[in-house]
Scaffold this active site. Structure first.
Site, PDB file in Angstrom:
ATOM      1  N   SER A  42       0.873  -1.181   0.000  1.00 35.54           N
ATOM      2  CA  SER A  42       0.000   0.000   0.000  1.00 35.54           C
ATOM      3  C   SER A  42       0.907   1.228   0.000  1.00 35.54           C
ATOM      4  O   SER A  42       1.018   1.964   0.967  1.00 35.54           O
ATOM      5  CB  SER A  42      -0.958  -0.016   1.198  1.00 35.54           C
ATOM      6  OG  SER A  42      -0.315   0.327   2.383  1.00 35.54           O
ATOM      7  N   HIS A 146      -3.157  -5.726   2.211  1.00 38.33           N
ATOM      8  CA  HIS A 146      -2.261  -6.777   2.712  1.00 38.33           C
ATOM      9  C   HIS A 146      -2.900  -8.158   2.753  1.00 38.33           C
ATOM     10  O   HIS A 146      -2.242  -9.132   3.085  1.00 38.33           O
ATOM     11  CB  HIS A 146      -1.743  -6.414   4.116  1.00 38.33           C
ATOM     12  CG  HIS A 146      -0.839  -5.214   4.106  1.00 38.33           C
ATOM     13  ND1 HIS A 146      -0.428  -4.586   5.258  1.00 38.33           N
ATOM     14  CD2 HIS A 146      -0.273  -4.530   3.085  1.00 38.33           C
ATOM     15  CE1 HIS A 146       0.360  -3.575   4.939  1.00 38.33           C
ATOM     16  NE2 HIS A 146       0.451  -3.511   3.629  1.00 38.33           N
ATOM     17  N   GLU A 155      -4.720  -2.305   9.232  1.00 38.87           N
ATOM     18  CA  GLU A 155      -3.985  -2.903  10.354  1.00 38.87           C
ATOM     19  C   GLU A 155      -4.627  -2.553  11.695  1.00 38.87           C
ATOM     20  O   GLU A 155      -4.877  -1.371  11.962  1.00 38.87           O
ATOM     21  CB  GLU A 155      -2.533  -2.392  10.375  1.00 38.87           C
ATOM     22  CG  GLU A 155      -1.761  -2.741   9.129  1.00 38.87           C
ATOM     23  CD  GLU A 155      -0.434  -1.983   8.999  1.00 38.87           C
ATOM     24  OE1 GLU A 155       0.141  -1.573  10.035  1.00 38.87           O
ATOM     25  OE2 GLU A 155       0.013  -1.791   7.853  1.00 38.87           O
ATOM     26  N   GLU A 196       1.845  -9.296   6.606  1.00 39.57           N
ATOM     27  CA  GLU A 196       2.690  -8.962   7.759  1.00 39.57           C
ATOM     28  C   GLU A 196       2.514  -9.943   8.916  1.00 39.57           C
ATOM     29  O   GLU A 196       2.960  -9.673  10.033  1.00 39.57           O
ATOM     30  CB  GLU A 196       2.387  -7.540   8.230  1.00 39.57           C
ATOM     31  CG  GLU A 196       2.748  -6.490   7.197  1.00 39.57           C
ATOM     32  CD  GLU A 196       2.435  -5.076   7.647  1.00 39.57           C
ATOM     33  OE1 GLU A 196       1.862  -4.900   8.742  1.00 39.57           O
ATOM     34  OE2 GLU A 196       2.769  -4.145   6.894  1.00 39.57           O
ATOM     35  N   ASP A 232      -3.789   1.234  11.493  1.00 46.89           N
ATOM     36  CA  ASP A 232      -3.375   1.895  10.255  1.00 46.89           C
ATOM     37  C   ASP A 232      -4.564   1.761   9.314  1.00 46.89           C
ATOM     38  O   ASP A 232      -4.853   0.671   8.808  1.00 46.89           O
ATOM     39  CB  ASP A 232      -2.125   1.239   9.652  1.00 46.89           C
ATOM     40  CG  ASP A 232      -1.704   1.941   8.359  1.00 46.89           C
ATOM     41  OD1 ASP A 232      -2.379   2.914   7.957  1.00 46.89           O
ATOM     42  OD2 ASP A 232      -0.703   1.508   7.746  1.00 46.89           O
ATOM     43  N   GLU A 275      -2.964   5.731  12.194  1.00 47.91           N
ATOM     44  CA  GLU A 275      -2.116   6.069  11.045  1.00 47.91           C
ATOM     45  C   GLU A 275      -2.978   6.250   9.791  1.00 47.91           C
ATOM     46  O   GLU A 275      -3.930   5.483   9.576  1.00 47.91           O
ATOM     47  CB  GLU A 275      -1.108   4.926  10.858  1.00 47.91           C
ATOM     48  CG  GLU A 275      -0.126   5.101   9.708  1.00 47.91           C
ATOM     49  CD  GLU A 275       0.780   3.876   9.595  1.00 47.91           C
ATOM     50  OE1 GLU A 275       1.164   3.305  10.652  1.00 47.91           O
ATOM     51  OE2 GLU A 275       1.082   3.462   8.463  1.00 47.91           O
ATOM     52  N   ASP A 302       1.671   8.449   7.191  1.00 41.73           N
ATOM     53  CA  ASP A 302       2.556   7.527   6.458  1.00 41.73           C
ATOM     54  C   ASP A 302       2.536   7.928   4.987  1.00 41.73           C
ATOM     55  O   ASP A 302       3.434   8.634   4.518  1.00 41.73           O
ATOM     56  CB  ASP A 302       2.070   6.087   6.680  1.00 41.73           C
ATOM     57  CG  ASP A 302       2.747   5.077   5.774  1.00 41.73           C
ATOM     58  OD1 ASP A 302       3.782   5.409   5.187  1.00 41.73           O
ATOM     59  OD2 ASP A 302       2.256   3.924   5.644  1.00 41.73           O
ATOM     60  N   LYS A 327       9.903   5.310   7.070  1.00 40.27           N
ATOM     61  CA  LYS A 327      10.270   4.108   6.314  1.00 40.27           C
ATOM     62  C   LYS A 327      11.445   4.512   5.428  1.00 40.27           C
ATOM     63  O   LYS A 327      11.240   5.228   4.432  1.00 40.27           O
ATOM     64  CB  LYS A 327       9.100   3.664   5.438  1.00 40.27           C
ATOM     65  CG  LYS A 327       7.878   3.135   6.196  1.00 40.27           C
ATOM     66  CD  LYS A 327       6.697   3.001   5.234  1.00 40.27           C
ATOM     67  CE  LYS A 327       5.554   2.177   5.810  1.00 40.27           C
ATOM     68  NZ  LYS A 327       4.339   2.275   4.956  1.00 40.27           N
ATOM     69  N   HIS A 355       8.585  -0.996   9.423  1.00 40.68           N
ATOM     70  CA  HIS A 355       8.850  -2.002   8.392  1.00 40.68           C
ATOM     71  C   HIS A 355       7.979  -1.722   7.173  1.00 40.68           C
ATOM     72  O   HIS A 355       7.191  -0.772   7.155  1.00 40.68           O
ATOM     73  CB  HIS A 355       8.542  -3.406   8.937  1.00 40.68           C
ATOM     74  CG  HIS A 355       7.084  -3.627   9.265  1.00 40.68           C
ATOM     75  ND1 HIS A 355       6.555  -4.870   9.565  1.00 40.68           N
ATOM     76  CD2 HIS A 355       6.017  -2.768   9.343  1.00 40.68           C
ATOM     77  CE1 HIS A 355       5.264  -4.768   9.806  1.00 40.68           C
ATOM     78  NE2 HIS A 355       4.913  -3.508   9.681  1.00 40.68           N
ATOM     79  N   LYS A 378       6.999   0.100  14.352  1.00 40.95           N
ATOM     80  CA  LYS A 378       5.933  -0.766  13.831  1.00 40.95           C
ATOM     81  C   LYS A 378       6.607  -1.847  13.001  1.00 40.95           C
ATOM     82  O   LYS A 378       7.147  -1.549  11.931  1.00 40.95           O
ATOM     83  CB  LYS A 378       4.968   0.066  12.978  1.00 40.95           C
ATOM     84  CG  LYS A 378       3.766  -0.731  12.510  1.00 40.95           C
ATOM     85  CD  LYS A 378       2.747   0.127  11.798  1.00 40.95           C
ATOM     86  CE  LYS A 378       3.026   0.241  10.325  1.00 40.95           C
ATOM     87  NZ  LYS A 378       1.837   0.598   9.512  1.00 40.95           N
TER      88      LYS A 378
HETATM   89  C1  LIG Z   1       3.656  -1.086   6.418  1.00 43.36           C
HETATM   90  C2  LIG Z   1       2.692  -0.612   5.619  1.00 43.36           C
HETATM   91  O1  LIG Z   1       2.349  -1.247   4.491  1.00 43.36           O
HETATM   92  P1  LIG Z   1       3.157  -1.158   3.109  1.00 43.36           P
HETATM   93  O2  LIG Z   1       4.557  -1.562   3.397  1.00 43.36           O
HETATM   94  O3  LIG Z   1       2.423  -2.120   2.231  1.00 43.36           O
HETATM   95  O4  LIG Z   1       3.065   0.267   2.666  1.00 43.36           O
HETATM   96  C3  LIG Z   1       1.930   0.603   5.941  1.00 43.36           C
HETATM   97  O5  LIG Z   1       1.063   1.011   5.174  1.00 43.36           O
HETATM   98  O6  LIG Z   1       2.196   1.223   6.965  1.00 43.36           O
HETATM   99 MG   LIG Z   2       0.668   2.793   6.669  1.00 50.22          MG
END
Ligand SMILES: C=C(OP(=O)(O)O)C(=O)O
Ligand SMILES: [Mg+2]
Length: 401
Positions: A42, A146, A155, A196, A232, A275, A302, A327, A355, A378
């Protein structure tokens, strides 16, 4: 001593079975670092560009490796990352790929630490880091991008905010994950896992709230410390820009309804973390929600911020969110991730190190969280590529890295 003498790049498998980039960096004195790029499903629209691994590797071999070997020092992270930017020549790593860039950046950091004989978190964060540990946010139920045919919200995250140690926190999350499975079984809901490692049952979001809330209470009573939970929402994945609505399986919500819905969830479940509750382009809606519940919970960007300081500056100016997800592969280098963390903390935004849904055994983000004193990380609750980071946190706390 940390002059880079070799950079090797290869394709390896990630946790989804897709190829990703792994980098080895070797220094003049024999220092060695190895790191691999994770990969999102995503993904935010404004992330740095992930190229197909073989193309990213070929481009990095041609453009980046000659600027590093015999030229840059692994112990000087800013110099390494500046060389990666110069080699790429774009503002989104679309030439060498953010996947090649982040793998090399993280491998160089590890090689620098290796020469120093220091753990990575200390090389990155300094001698006085290693006392504080992030609270792990553990994904226990999920859907969205996911997992097929599961919850709309991406999430449901456990947040063991009262845990006396990182080890207790990690085990509490795994226990909630197991308790969720028991509760699903009691309800005769069969399910597998999402990308995940979270359970991906075919239930609606309201049933998921009930189950996670109950699992958290059960485990909280068992362990005797406070456990909260968060979400999330991955709002950009639910948002339909044509209609201006958030599309759930059972109904649509316009932006005002979405803000109210999230604010109600925060109050009803005492959520400690939310999130991406809204679309990645809607700073105003983020600001409205932050106004309404930002004193009770973390509103984390994010896809909104994509670890990008320009986007974070805009958020700070407009009062959008009070937390940023970090990230490293969204932005391409550790230097850029550090700069985003620093800007965030200077402005009262909590950084949450994260992650990706596609992961490897790489543990860099565990060290990054400790190095920067981040309040949260996370990185899932179970599954080898998730426990790699969680177990590394336990080892850092045990002084055993
Ligand atoms: C970890 C996540 O998913 P992705 O790595 O698929 O963006 C997220 O959206 O926070
Ligand atoms: Mg996210």
């Amino acid at each position: 001593m940390t002059l880079i003498t070799d950079v090797r790049l290869r394709r390896i498998l990630d946790s989804r079975g897709n190829p990703t980039v792994e980098a080895d960096v070797v220094t003049e004195s024999g220092g060695f670092g190895r790191a691999a790029a994770p990969s999102g499903a995503s993904t935010g629209e404004y992330e740095a560009v992930e190229r197909p691994p073989s193309e990213a590797i070929a481009a990095a071999r041609e453009e980046a490796v000659p600027r590093l070997v015999g030229e840059a020092y692994a112990g000087n992270q800013r110099e390494v990352d500046a060389a990666l930017h110069a080699a790429d020549g774009t503002d989104d790593f679309s030439e060498i790929g953010a996947n090649s860039a982040v793998a090399i950046s993280m491998a160089a950091a590890k090689a620098g630490a290796d020469v120093l004989g220091a753990p990575l978190f200390q090389h990155l964060g300094g001698a006085f880091r290693g006392q504080n540990f992030p609270i792990p946010l553990g994904n226990v139920v999920g859907g969205g991008e996911h997992a097929a045919d599961a919850t709309d919200i991406q999430e449901f995250l456990v947040a063991p905010v009262g845990a006396p140690s990182v080890e207790d926190a990690v085990f509490a999350n795994a226990t909630v994950h197991g308790t969720v499975a028991d509760l699903l079984e009691e309800r005769d809901v069969p399910c597998g896992k999402g990308d995940e490692g979270a359970w991906a049952p075919s239930i609606d979001d309201s049933e998921a709230f009930e189950i996670v809330d109950e699992a958290v209470s059960i485990v909280q009573d068992e362990v005797g410390f406070n456990i909260g939970f968060g979400l999330d929402v991955a709002g950009a994945e639910l948002y339909d820009s044509e209609t201006g609505t958030y599309e759930y399986s059972d109904r649509s919500r316009d932006t005002d309804e979405q803000i109210e819905y999230i604010a109600e969830l925060v109050r009803e479940y005492d959520l400690v973390y939310v999130e991406d509750p809204l679309d990645e382009d809607d700073y105003d809606a983020f600001a409205d929600l932050t106004d309404e519940v930002g004193d009770q919970t973390l509103i984390c960007g994010d896809d909104l911020f994509v670890t990008n300081t320009d986007r974070l500056v805009e958020g700070i100016d407009r009062g959008a969110a009070n937390s940023i997800l970090i990230k490293p592969n969204q932005i391409g280098t550790l230097t850029d991730a550090f700069d985003a963390i620093e800007l965030a903390t200077q402005n009262g935004y909590d950084p949450v190190i994260s992650h990706r849904s596609g992961e490897t055994e790489d543990t860099t983000i565990a060290h990054l969280a400790v190095a920067t004193d981040a309040p949260f990380i996370k990185t899932g609750a179970v599954g080898g590529e998730r426990t790699a980071k969680l177990n590394e946190l336990i080892r850092i706390a045990d002084d055993a890295t």
